[in-house]
Design an enzyme around this catalytic site. Structure first.
Site, short mmCIF file in Angstrom:
data_model
loop_
_atom_site.label_atom_id
_atom_site.label_comp_id
_atom_site.label_asym_id
_atom_site.label_seq_id
_atom_site.Cartn_x
_atom_site.Cartn_y
_atom_site.Cartn_z
N MET A 77 66.99 37.65 27.08
CA MET A 77 66.79 36.61 28.10
C MET A 77 68.04 36.41 28.97
O MET A 77 68.37 35.28 29.32
CB MET A 77 66.39 35.28 27.43
N LYS A 128 53.30 31.51 28.04
CA LYS A 128 53.57 31.20 29.45
C LYS A 128 53.29 32.45 30.25
O LYS A 128 53.76 33.53 29.92
CB LYS A 128 55.03 30.78 29.63
N ASP A 184 51.17 34.29 21.89
CA ASP A 184 52.02 34.14 23.07
C ASP A 184 51.72 35.24 24.07
O ASP A 184 50.91 36.13 23.79
CB ASP A 184 53.50 34.25 22.65
#
Ligand SMILES: C[S@@+](CC[C@H](N)C(=O)[O-])C[C@H]1O[C@@H](n2cnc3c(N)ncnc32)[C@H](O)[C@@H]1O
Length: 263
Positions: free
Chosen positions: A177, A64, A42
């Site tokens: 987050m 991402k 990742d």
């Protein structure tokens, strides 16, 4: 797409990469990387970690990142299986710990549905390591008996309902987050008359570019606005923030907010 090879023993190991500081990768994680034919990784806080994998191994970015193609989770699952069937020993490298908001269990379920053996090497989660790196003890005798680790952004992009419940508790609250939902988080704690509760926000924790903002529920919005603190960050809410040996001075007497780069 891939060259078929004979006598391949497919195997997938999910490895937790830790919070960012290279030295916070576990020895077991480094050993697993050392045996990998393929590493699927990742967007890691620290890509130097890939140097633990053999030079000749395939290193495939599936995370991402701004400006690059993002794979869906279904595509990632299928890639892991395809590489394991064609190359054997695959390491799936994920930030922090694979099972803390890491979708590790979903990947395991999919991989095992193909009869491929899976293994997990736990990682040091940012949820505990990043506060610890700032001297914040998530539990402390006489101050905090528990801690909650909550996502600020659920799969439907909403703030987890657990934040409202946690705000009612006396626990230390750790939110991942959560930066885009900070105003909502603050409002929930203010509703519980907790405006003076200490808050620390730590961006890029354990890294050279670590940055921290400190305040209270009532002041933290302004701290963030003035400092430009952003993601990836951990929000820690609770009296234990005030108790940190590194941050204590900022809560002594009347000073209630602070922003600094890593010392
Ligand atoms: C998808 S979650 C993955 C968490 C990971 N599995 C773990 O155990 O640390 C990503 C979030 O973790 C937090 N995070 C991860 N590494 C961080 C770091 N070095 N500093 C601050 N926050 C971090 C941020 O809230 C980020 O948005």
């Amino acid at each position: 797409m891939y060259q078929m090879q004979n006598k391949i023993q497919p195997k997938v190991t999910l490895v937790g990469a830790g919070p960012g500081d290279l030295d916070l990768l576990t020895i077991k994680g480094a050993k697993a990387l050392g045996g990998a034919n393929v590493v699927l990784y990742d967007a890691l806080a620290n890509e130097e970690i890939l140097t633990y994998a053999p030079k000749k191994s395939l290193k495939i970015f599936v995370g991402k990142r701004k400006g690059s193609h993002a794979y869906s989770q279904d595509q990632i699952n299928q890639l892991i299986v395809d590489y394991a069937l064609n190359y054997g020993n695959v390491v799936r490298l994920k930030g922090g710990d694979p099972f803390i908001f890491g979708r590790g269990s979903e990947e395991i379920e999919y991989i095992e549905s193909f009869g491929i053996s899976t293994y997990v090497v736990p990682g040091i989660s940012s949820s505990i390591a990043v506060p610890a790196n700032q001297g914040i003890s998530l539990t402390k005798r006489g101050v905090s008996e528990s801690f909650w680790v909550i996502t600020g952004t659920t799969s439907d992009r909403k703030l987890s309902k657990d934040v409202a419940l946690a705000a009612q508790s006396s626990a230390t609250v750790v939110i991942l987050m959560g930066m885009s939902k900070l105003a909502q988080i603050v409002a929930l704690f203010q509703n519980e008359s907790k405006g003076e509760t200490p808050v620390a926000i730590i961006q890029n924790g354990t890294m050279q570019n670590e940055k921290i903002g400190v305040g209270t529920i009532n002041t933290i919005g302004q701290v963030v606005a003035e400092s430009g603190l952003g993601s990836p960050a951990i929000i820690v809410i609770g009296e234990v923030v005030r108790e940190s040996n590194k941050l204590k001075g900022f809560y002594g007497k009347f000073v209630s907010n602070k922003v600094c780069a890593r010392e």
